[in-house]
Motif scaffolding. Structure first.
Motif, PDB file in Angstrom:
ATOM      1  N   HIS A  40       0.841  -1.199   0.000  1.00  0.00           N
ATOM      2  CA  HIS A  40       0.000   0.000   0.000  1.00  0.00           C
ATOM      3  C   HIS A  40       0.873   1.245   0.000  1.00  0.00           C
ATOM      4  O   HIS A  40       1.692   1.433   0.898  1.00  0.00           O
ATOM      5  N   PRO A  41       0.708   2.123  -0.986  1.00  0.00           N
ATOM      6  CA  PRO A  41       1.548   3.327  -1.061  1.00  0.00           C
ATOM      7  C   PRO A  41       1.080   4.414  -0.101  1.00  0.00           C
ATOM      8  O   PRO A  41      -0.100   4.485   0.251  1.00  0.00           O
ATOM      9  N   TYR A  85       2.968  -1.577 -17.491  1.00  0.00           N
ATOM     10  CA  TYR A  85       4.348  -1.171 -17.227  1.00  0.00           C
ATOM     11  C   TYR A  85       4.987  -2.117 -16.202  1.00  0.00           C
ATOM     12  O   TYR A  85       4.484  -2.287 -15.089  1.00  0.00           O
ATOM     13  N   LEU A  86       6.123  -2.718 -16.610  1.00  0.00           N
ATOM     14  CA  LEU A  86       6.838  -3.672 -15.760  1.00  0.00           C
ATOM     15  C   LEU A  86       8.045  -2.989 -15.119  1.00  0.00           C
ATOM     16  O   LEU A  86       8.934  -2.484 -15.800  1.00  0.00           O
ATOM     17  N   HIS A  87       8.050  -2.965 -13.791  1.00  0.00           N
ATOM     18  CA  HIS A  87       9.088  -2.264 -13.032  1.00  0.00           C
ATOM     19  C   HIS A  87      10.441  -2.960 -13.124  1.00  0.00           C
ATOM     20  O   HIS A  87      10.551  -4.139 -13.449  1.00  0.00           O
ATOM     21  N   ASN A  95       4.497  -0.401  -6.725  1.00  0.00           N
ATOM     22  CA  ASN A  95       4.695   1.040  -6.590  1.00  0.00           C
ATOM     23  C   ASN A  95       6.006   1.528  -7.200  1.00  0.00           C
ATOM     24  O   ASN A  95       6.254   2.736  -7.233  1.00  0.00           O
ATOM     25  N   LYS A  96       6.848   0.618  -7.674  1.00  0.00           N
ATOM     26  CA  LYS A  96       8.217   0.996  -8.046  1.00  0.00           C
ATOM     27  C   LYS A  96       8.294   2.032  -9.164  1.00  0.00           C
ATOM     28  O   LYS A  96       9.184   2.869  -9.156  1.00  0.00           O
ATOM     29  N   SER A  97       7.398   1.975 -10.131  1.00  0.00           N
ATOM     30  CA  SER A  97       7.528   2.856 -11.293  1.00  0.00           C
ATOM     31  C   SER A  97       6.425   3.895 -11.400  1.00  0.00           C
ATOM     32  O   SER A  97       6.329   4.592 -12.408  1.00  0.00           O
ATOM     33  N   PHE A 120       0.538  -0.472 -13.518  1.00  0.00           N
ATOM     34  CA  PHE A 120       1.855  -0.776 -12.950  1.00  0.00           C
ATOM     35  C   PHE A 120       1.765  -2.111 -12.211  1.00  0.00           C
ATOM     36  O   PHE A 120       0.979  -2.266 -11.276  1.00  0.00           O
ATOM     37  N   VAL A 121       2.567  -3.059 -12.649  1.00  0.00           N
ATOM     38  CA  VAL A 121       2.453  -4.471 -12.275  1.00  0.00           C
ATOM     39  C   VAL A 121       3.393  -4.806 -11.122  1.00  0.00           C
ATOM     40  O   VAL A 121       4.514  -4.290 -11.050  1.00  0.00           O
ATOM     41  N   ASN A 122       2.963  -5.678 -10.228  1.00  0.00           N
ATOM     42  CA  ASN A 122       3.856  -6.307  -9.253  1.00  0.00           C
ATOM     43  C   ASN A 122       4.422  -7.561  -9.914  1.00  0.00           C
ATOM     44  O   ASN A 122       3.681  -8.491 -10.244  1.00  0.00           O
ATOM     45  N   GLY A 123       5.747  -7.593 -10.116  1.00  0.00           N
ATOM     46  CA  GLY A 123       6.357  -8.673 -10.889  1.00  0.00           C
ATOM     47  C   GLY A 123       6.580  -9.979 -10.153  1.00  0.00           C
ATOM     48  O   GLY A 123       7.057 -10.940 -10.738  1.00  0.00           O
TER      49      GLY A 123
END
Length: 307
Positions: A40-41, A85-87, A95-97, A120-123
């Motif tokens: 959670h950001p 979008y893949l971080h 949340n990385k990107s 924005f994806v969690n890889g």
């Protein structure tokens, strides 16, 4: 003389302790936080929301972030193409990107680029790879087989290949390249950036091993998958590689471009003079080209109207 030697010893000891403390702090900073499927950001850029869906395969929640363009809330009859979008980095974190969304929003709000959704994806534990021997570590499958259908059901996307794009940087560039060649039926547009193609080549040449403690399925790398795709080039995939000349993956990106040329796989490129290994720095200089690249592909495929 003895007292002086004593003070020197104390000073040296304090120096050693300070050095050890600094080293410990540096090590602490470099250690990534434990992996979590939901993060959670605290804050998010304009237009970005954090969401959660339940993974059917894992029966647990998975986090994602989504940028919804300026007209999304009001224009309720409209459907939008979507870029996933893949971080970069490991492990995964949705949340990385998300900082890039500020740039996307500026382009769309001022009319420089058409409106699109970005997800924005969690890889996963080993970003954007499947690790079948580890519990709940099939990052690629969670994205391709679960998150994409969930986004299409939950948001007003153009829920077809013609309305889907894929992009990522560094580790995410590796993931983008592998997934675009494995699933050209799902995406019409792909923009891998700053990818570690030298590492991927080592994986190809060493039967799936990235290092002694990490191995992937043989053939699951950007070099072997490109060879396989080159056999048919169907469906045709429009590709744009991007990299900065000051980034540590610059030379191996040039090598990979030559490799794609040898396979006669068409691609475009954005090479940013002086840019380091940073997606944001590349976007600061030439990001509009990448956003318009996806938009043009969506337009060519009928997912965006001509403007």
């Amino acid at each position: 003389m003895t007292r002086r030697m004593g003070w020197l010893c104390v000073a040296m000891l304090l120096g050693i302790l300070s050095s050890n403390e600094l080293n410990a702090q540096a090590t602490k900073k470099k250690t990534p936080p434990p992996f979590q499927w939901v993060n959670h950001p605290k804050t998010l850029p304009t237009g970005v929301q954090h969401g959660v869906f339940k993974s059917p395969s894992m029966q647990q929640d998975v986090g994602y972030c989504i940028y919804l363009p300026p007209s999304y809330a009001a224009d309720t009859d409209r459907r939008y193409p979507v870029v996933y979008y893949l971080h970069g980095g490991r492990p995964g974190n949705e949340n990385k990107s998300v900082g890039l969304a500020k740039t996307f929003h500026e382009y769309m709000a001022n009319g420089a680029a058409p409106e699109m959704i970005y997800v924005f994806v969690n890889g996963g534990p080993v970003s954007h790879y499947n690790m079948a021997e580890r519990k709940n570590a099939m990052g690629e499958n969670v994205f391709v087989e679960e998150l994409v259908p969930f986004i299409d059901k939950t948001y007003r996307t153009v829920a077809e290949r013609k309305g889907r794009g894929l992009e990522g940087f560094s580790q995410g560039g590796r993931g983008t390249t592998r997934i675009m060649f494995k699933h050209p039926d799902l995406f019409c547009s792909a923009a891998p950036g700053g990818s570690g193609y030298a590492t991927e080549k080592r994986i190809s040449e060493d039967n799936g091993r990235e290092n002694p403690g990490l191995a992937f399925a043989p053939g699951d790398n950007t070099w072997d998958l490109a060879r396989k795709y080159a056999e048919s080039k169907e469906p045709p995939l429009r590709i744009m590689l991007h990299v900065g000349t000051a980034g540590f993956n610059y030379e191996n990106n040039l090598d990979y471009m030559k490799f794609l040329e040898s396979l006669k796989i068409p691609f475009e490129k954005v090479v940013v003079e002086g840019a380091p290994h940073s997606a944001q720095k590349i976007y600061d200089k030439r990001g509009l080209e990448l956003v318009r690249f996806h938009a043009d592909n969506f337009r060519r495929n009928g997912a965006l109207s001509a403007e």
